[in-house]
Design an enzyme around this catalytic site. Structure first.
Site, PDB file in Angstrom:
ATOM      1  N   HIS A 186       6.806  -3.402   4.708  1.00  0.00           N
ATOM      2  CA  HIS A 186       6.516  -4.329   3.547  1.00  0.00           C
ATOM      3  C   HIS A 186       7.060  -5.453   3.615  1.00  0.00           C
ATOM      4  O   HIS A 186       6.648  -6.665   3.053  1.00  0.00           O
ATOM      5  CB  HIS A 186       7.204  -3.299   2.354  1.00  0.00           C
ATOM      6  CG  HIS A 186       6.252  -2.207   2.000  1.00  0.00           C
ATOM      7  ND1 HIS A 186       6.753  -1.336   0.940  1.00  0.00           N
ATOM      8  CD2 HIS A 186       4.978  -1.878   2.365  1.00  0.00           C
ATOM      9  CE1 HIS A 186       5.717  -0.478   0.707  1.00  0.00           C
ATOM     10  NE2 HIS A 186       4.634  -0.747   1.625  1.00  0.00           N
ATOM     11  N   HIS A 244      14.807   0.237   1.514  1.00  0.00           N
ATOM     12  CA  HIS A 244      15.035   0.161   2.973  1.00  0.00           C
ATOM     13  C   HIS A 244      16.566  -0.283   3.194  1.00  0.00           C
ATOM     14  O   HIS A 244      17.021  -0.813   2.366  1.00  0.00           O
ATOM     15  CB  HIS A 244      14.138  -0.817   3.763  1.00  0.00           C
ATOM     16  CG  HIS A 244      12.427  -0.791   3.157  1.00  0.00           C
ATOM     17  ND1 HIS A 244      12.088   0.296   3.870  1.00  0.00           N
ATOM     18  CD2 HIS A 244      11.614  -1.556   2.423  1.00  0.00           C
ATOM     19  CE1 HIS A 244      10.577   0.108   3.145  1.00  0.00           C
ATOM     20  NE2 HIS A 244      10.580  -1.031   2.427  1.00  0.00           N
TER      21      HIS A 244
END
Length: 292
Positions: A186, A244
């Site tokens: 992403h 993340h």
């Protein structure tokens, strides 16, 4: 006999109301058109500035490197902290599709209106094909890295139990978890889309300066791209704050920046490439440079 004047007065009032509504609609259309032209002119001037584009690269780097520090100062229960939020599902997961749709329309209109040549238009649109190949190739590379660096674990109430299963497929088939080094796809995609859109949209300032056709539809498509670029910046910031691990995000953004450099910063300047945005669209500016 006495109803005629009353009906006539009613019809006259209805006519005045319709005329007033017509004038109001014209005023609203004029205001909308003025805002469209003013907004597109200012956005084109902003994105067309070489200095601001260089600062934009620094901005993206600062977002990825220092943005995670904001996680200590924001509400962790906000909607953007959920993987299942609307923007994450509908936009981030399909970021390349949105980018191709909006940016493809803009490039198509700008190039064809400037040249009226299908071959030149197709050449400029091929940059999006290259971008799609970069996105697919990077995604496969990230999965390969995760496969090569991962191990199979079985979740237990006491913790994780390491298994000796050799690959992800057999591990997942056994109902276990495969954990390896996961580069943030992403962060990569949003960074790459931001750099790509800023580079492509920057050509609109020169397009307007050359007095080429710039009606309301083209300006509207341009502003939609500007809004989408702003959305990608916002979602990139949300991604680095809430999701993340730190190194996974930094590596993803670094790969996205490197992909931009290999294409827009290097290859597209070669004659055997799709060409940089704006290449071949403004012959007068090219002749001026030759005379100088």
């Amino acid at each position: 006999m006495e109803r005629g004047p009353v009906v006539g007065a009613g019809l006259g009032a209805g006519t005045r109301v319709r005329a007033l509504l017509g004038c109001l609609v014209k005023v609203l259309l004029w205001v909308a058109s003025a805002l469209l032209y003013f907004g597109s002119e200012q956005a084109a001037r902003l994105l067309g500035s070489p200095c601001l584009r260089r600062l934009y690269h620094a901005w993206l780097a600062a977002v990825v490197i220092f943005g995670p520090l904001l996680q200590f100062h924001v509400n962790s229960r906000t909607i953007f902290a959920s993987h299942g939020n609307f923007f994450n599902i509908k936009f981030v997961n399909s970021a390349w599709g949105w980018t191709c749709t909006f940016l493809g329309g803009f490039v198509l209109l700008v190039v064809f209106l400037a040249t009226r040549r299908v071959a030149v238009t197709a050449r400029h649109l091929s940059r999006l094909v290259v971008g799609a190949a970069v996105w697919r190739g990077a995604g496969r590379a990230f999965l390969l890295i995760e496969d090569l660096t991962g191990s199979c674990f079985e979740p237990l109430p006491q913790g994780l139990l390491l298994h000796e299963l050799p690959d992800r497929r057999s591990c997942l088939a056994a109902g276990h978890q495969w954990r390896g080094y996961t580069v943030s796809s992403h962060t990569f995609l949003l960074t790459f889309c931001c750099l790509l859109m800023a580079e492509e949209a920057a050509v609109f300032a020169k397009y307007l300066a050359h007095g080429l056709p710039a009606g309301a539809p083209l300006r509207l498509v341009f502003l939609l791209n500007v809004l989408l670029l702003g959305l990608w910046n916002f979602l990139l910031l949300c991604t680095v704050i809430y999701f993340h691990q730190y190194t996974h995000k930094v590596v993803g953004a670094a790969v996205g920046t490197f992909a931009w450099y290999l294409t827009y910063g290097s290859w597209y300047h070669q004659p055997w490439s799709p060409g940089i945005p704006g290449h071949g669209l403004f012959p007068r500016s090219r002749s001026i440079r030759k005379n100088n």
